[in-house]
Design a protein around this motif. Structure first.
Motif, PDB file in Angstrom:
ATOM      1  N   PRO B 147     -33.815 114.151 -34.405  1.00  0.00           N
ATOM      2  CA  PRO B 147     -34.859 113.755 -33.444  1.00  0.00           C
ATOM      3  C   PRO B 147     -34.702 114.506 -32.114  1.00  0.00           C
ATOM      4  O   PRO B 147     -33.775 114.238 -31.355  1.00  0.00           O
ATOM      5  CB  PRO B 147     -34.606 112.256 -33.255  1.00  0.00           C
ATOM      6  N   TYR B 148     -35.585 115.469 -31.893  1.00  0.00           N
ATOM      7  CA  TYR B 148     -35.519 116.215 -30.631  1.00  0.00           C
ATOM      8  C   TYR B 148     -36.472 115.643 -29.582  1.00  0.00           C
ATOM      9  O   TYR B 148     -36.427 116.023 -28.429  1.00  0.00           O
ATOM     10  CB  TYR B 148     -35.822 117.690 -30.869  1.00  0.00           C
ATOM     11  N   TYR B 149     -37.358 114.762 -30.023  1.00  0.00           N
ATOM     12  CA  TYR B 149     -38.240 114.082 -29.065  1.00  0.00           C
ATOM     13  C   TYR B 149     -38.745 112.797 -29.703  1.00  0.00           C
ATOM     14  O   TYR B 149     -38.692 112.644 -30.919  1.00  0.00           O
ATOM     15  CB  TYR B 149     -39.408 114.986 -28.633  1.00  0.00           C
ATOM     16  N   ILE B 150     -39.195 111.868 -28.863  1.00  0.00           N
ATOM     17  CA  ILE B 150     -39.765 110.629 -29.377  1.00  0.00           C
ATOM     18  C   ILE B 150     -41.268 110.688 -29.113  1.00  0.00           C
ATOM     19  O   ILE B 150     -41.693 110.708 -27.943  1.00  0.00           O
ATOM     20  CB  ILE B 150     -39.163 109.385 -28.672  1.00  0.00           C
ATOM     21  N   PRO B 151     -42.096 110.746 -30.164  1.00  0.00           N
ATOM     22  CA  PRO B 151     -43.545 110.849 -29.944  1.00  0.00           C
ATOM     23  C   PRO B 151     -44.079 109.672 -29.126  1.00  0.00           C
ATOM     24  O   PRO B 151     -43.607 108.545 -29.280  1.00  0.00           O
ATOM     25  CB  PRO B 151     -44.128 110.839 -31.355  1.00  0.00           C
ATOM     26  N   TYR B 152     -45.045 109.963 -28.266  1.00  0.00           N
ATOM     27  CA  TYR B 152     -45.682 108.884 -27.507  1.00  0.00           C
ATOM     28  C   TYR B 152     -47.010 108.501 -28.149  1.00  0.00           C
ATOM     29  O   TYR B 152     -47.673 107.559 -27.735  1.00  0.00           O
ATOM     30  CB  TYR B 152     -45.911 109.268 -26.043  1.00  0.00           C
TER      31      TYR B 152
END
Lengths: 304, 438
Positions: B147-152
């Motif tokens: 996980p390189y980012y957490i979707p918004y």
């Protein structure tokens, strides 16, 4: 005068050294912000320099140039660049010159007119592109609406989707933008013509055309040469309007060298390839500049 | 002579200025944080900037600051057009940034350049991670399964259509791409300046063409590497691809305004909401825009049409919040990202910006179960017919591809390139991409 005296002026005097050091603070920002990016840009043209993998920057010789020169769309792009620059220039100059002639003599409200003409020059290229994109819209654009209302067309024209019209449309927007530059520059030059020249022409019985070609044009010729030379370079390096209006399309029909360069950054993130296109653009512009200055004889050019 | 030299020098310098356009400027922003005081200042940058969205983010940041008195957040909102380039340049010069917007189209670049932090350790201890829906997890872990980012929020296309015009012509919402073509043809009446479909021929046309080609290839399309079939050939190498492209061209020729050859996002949406076109395929953020302009009962939404096989392939686009790999305030930055990504805040954000939420809990909300968002829920429930595919954004040539397919399709429409030659070119392009590796 003996030998020692003759050699003396060749050495740097302490005054010259002092002046040089005084100039250093001004020189550093120029070197840093003007010449370093130019140098860096030239170096990047010979590198594999992609924004997608900055860990793999390396020299690749002429590969970028080879890729650009082998691109099948390059002939169309060069042809488009030539029409974009020269048609825009001729129309901008022609209309700008006419406006300058109409506005350089004093009359009530001249300031307001001058302000209105200068207005377009104060806007950003992208904004102009976006405004004209909507005006030229085939379905809801005001230009089609007006032409239909006036009965000049019976069917809407796809100004930006028909390759025959797309180039005409972007050039129209560019002409609208650039007229102000010539109008203002030429008007300023005309205002400096001494009144005595016109009086003398009157005494010689010269008509309006004679005054135009024997007084006005010769007097402002240095300005014409200088401004048109600079304007060619600016138009050549001006992708904003095309990018906002057509993005180079449809099917490359409005792509010019500077939009092609921008494409390589926006879509590919390839700064190496874009820099190679930049270097090719410099070479073309240098050839043009040399030819232009030779053809018009630079001594006639005004002060830059 | 002096004047001549000076003129030549000045013109040369002006000419040289063209190259500065391709030099990457480095932006060194000074730190706003004050290491001496106890307060930590986080610098956060957004990418898909719009004034309304920035306002929503600011409201959420205020709530975060109230809940975390020791942390201040400074939001940077560059103009939308240049935001991704600006972020990339700031990251490449290791500018003072802690939290940044990461998109499905930029995450690969950020990972390759080691600009974005791996959030595995943080998500392992994060209770809300478990309630992320499958699409959100898939997009968050798209690169290297980390996980390189957490979707918004999620972007997924649906069909918008004019119920009044469809009723007038006795039509129903199209189920297949062929239906869409037929409906578009029936609605089109140039004398009334009325057309069937908001065709996208300009910037961003690529996904519309590729999605349709995938659907025509049906069950042979490989959802995990969706530019290819399960047998390893490209999706462009089949007779079905030709049918799809021809259908796409027919929609343009007989069911769309001529001008739409150069239409991008804004022209498509404007075409639909100003009453020129009867159908539009777009992301959910357009729902609010259309709602504001068009009256209730005149339009509705439906699932994306299927290919002749009855299958629809869809890509879920995502964007979210990530942390820079070099941030000096990793713990505080994670506090912010996990706050913004919590079910409550995410519900607030997605409803304000018209996106699909990232938590499974939100799907129970009436807001999404009925009305304009319903097709999304129907599509995700019917897994036999609606197949999510992995976007091809991790291929190196993805950026260039978008330009290639858009220009080539325009050439095909203008009769300067044949359908067969275009497909052959695209087939070769993707075989080469595969050979080069991701």
């Amino acid at each position: 005068m003996n030998d020692t005296q003759a050699r003396k002026p060749r050495r740097l005097s302490s005054t010259a050294i002092f002046i040089f050091f005084c100039l250093v603070p001004a020189l550093i920002p120029v070197l840093l912000f003007t010449y370093y990016p130019i140098f860096k840009g030239i170096v990047m043209a010979f590198q594999n320099y992609s924004l997608f993998n900055l860990n793999d920057i390396r020299f690749i010789g002429f590969d970028n140039f080879r890729t650009v020169l082998q691109d099948p769309s390059l002939p169309t792009i060069l042809k488009n660049t030539a029409s974009w620059v020269f048609i825009s220039l001729i129309l901008q100059f022609g209309i700008g010159f006419l406006l300058a002639l109409l506005l350089y003599k004093k009359f009530p409200g001249r300031g307001v007119y001058q302000g209105l003409i200068f207005y377009s020059w104060a806007m950003s290229g992208f904004l102009i592109g976006i405004i004209w994109r909507w005006m030229f819209n085939g379905q809801i654009g005001v230009i089609n609406d007006l032409l239909l209302k006036w009965g000049l067309i019976s069917e809407r024209i796809g100004f930006l989707s028909d390759p025959k019209w797309a180039m005409i449309s972007v050039i129209t927007a560019n002409v609208w933008y650039g007229v102000a530059f010539f109008a203002i520059m030429l008007m300023a030059a005309m205002q400096s013509i001494p009144e005595e020249l016109f009086e003398a022409a009157d005494m010689d019985g010269a008509g309006w055309f004679k005054k135009l070609f024997h007084v006005i044009v010769p007097y402002i010729l240095p300005t014409i040469i200088t401004t048109s030379a600079l304007r060619v370079i600016w138009i050549f390096n001006f992708p904003d309007i095309i990018y906002a209006m057509t993005n180079g399309g449809p099917a490359n029909s409005t792509h010019i060298l500077s939009t092609f360069m921008l494409d390589k950054i926006v879509f590919n993130g390839d700064y190496g390839l874009a820099s190679a296109i930049g270097v090719i653009a410099i070479i073309l512009l240098l050839l043009y500049t040399m030819f232009y200055l030779f053809a018009t004889r630079a001594s006639k050019a005004g002060d830059f | 002579m002096k004047k001549k030299l000076f003129a030549a020098a000045l013109l040369s310098v002006t000419a040289f200025s063209s190259i500065t356009a391709c030099s990457s400027g480095s932006t060194k922003d000074s730190s706003a944080g004050d290491s001496k005081s106890e307060t930590v200042t986080l610098r956060m940058i957004e990418s898909l900037t719009s004034p309304a969205r920035t306002e929503v983010i600011k409201q959420m940041l205020t709530k975060f600051e109230e809940a975390n008195p020791g942390i201040k957040v400074e939001l940077i909102s560059p103009p939308l057009e240049s935001a991704d380039n600006k972020i990339a340049q700031m990251l490449s010069s290791k500018a003072d940034l802690d939290v940044m917007e990461v998109r499905d189209s930029t995450v690969k670049q950020f990972v390759t350049n080691n600009w974005v932090a791996d959030l595995s350790a943080d998500t392992a201890n994060w209770a809300d991670y478990k309630t992320l829906n499958n699409s959100a997890k898939l997009t968050a872990n798209y690169i290297d399964n980390k996980p390189y980012y957490i979707p918004y929020g999620l972007y997924e296309k649906i069909l918008f259509y004019r119920t009044d015009w469809f009723k007038e012509k006795g039509l129903e919402a199209p189920k297949t791409w062929e239906d869409l073509y037929q409906a578009a043809k029936k609605i089109t009446d140039p004398s009334k300046n009325r057309y069937g479909y908001s065709f996208r021929g300009g910037k961003g046309a690529d996904s519309y063409i590729v999605d349709m080609i995938r659907d025509y290839n049906g069950a042979n399309t490989n959802p995990d590497d969706a530019m290819f079939l399960k047998n390893g050939s490209t999706i462009f190498s089949t007779p079905e691809a030709k049918q799809a492209l021809e259908n796409h061209l027919n929609i343009y020729k007989e069911g769309a305004p001529k001008d739409s050859l150069s239409w991008g996002f804004s022209e498509m949406v404007e075409g639909f909401q100003s009453g020129i076109t009867g159908m539009l395929i777009q992301d959910p953020d357009v729902i609010d825009v259309v709602k504001q302009k068009m009256g209730e009962g005149t339009w509705s939404t439906a699932a994306i049409p299927a290919g002749s096989s009855g299958l629809t392939h869809f890509k879920v686009g995502a964007a979210g919040w990530g942390i820079t790999s070099y941030s000096k305030h990793q713990a505080e930055a994670w506090k912010l990202v996990s706050f913004l990504s919590s079910p409550d805040q995410n519900k607030f954000f997605t409803q304000k910006t018209g996106l699909i939420p990232v938590h499974t809990t939100a799907a129970e909300d009436e807001y999404y179960k009925t009305g304009y968002y319903k097709p999304y829920m129907d599509m995700s429930a019917d897994t036999a017919h609606y197949i999510p595919v992995k976007p091809e954004t991790d291929y190196k040539g993805f950026g260039e591809w978008r330009n290639v397919i858009q220009q080539d399709t325009q050439l095909v429409i203008l009769g300067k390139l044949s359908v067969d030659d275009a497909l052959k070119k695209w087939d070769a392009y993707w075989l080469n991409e595969k050979k080069q590796g991701k």
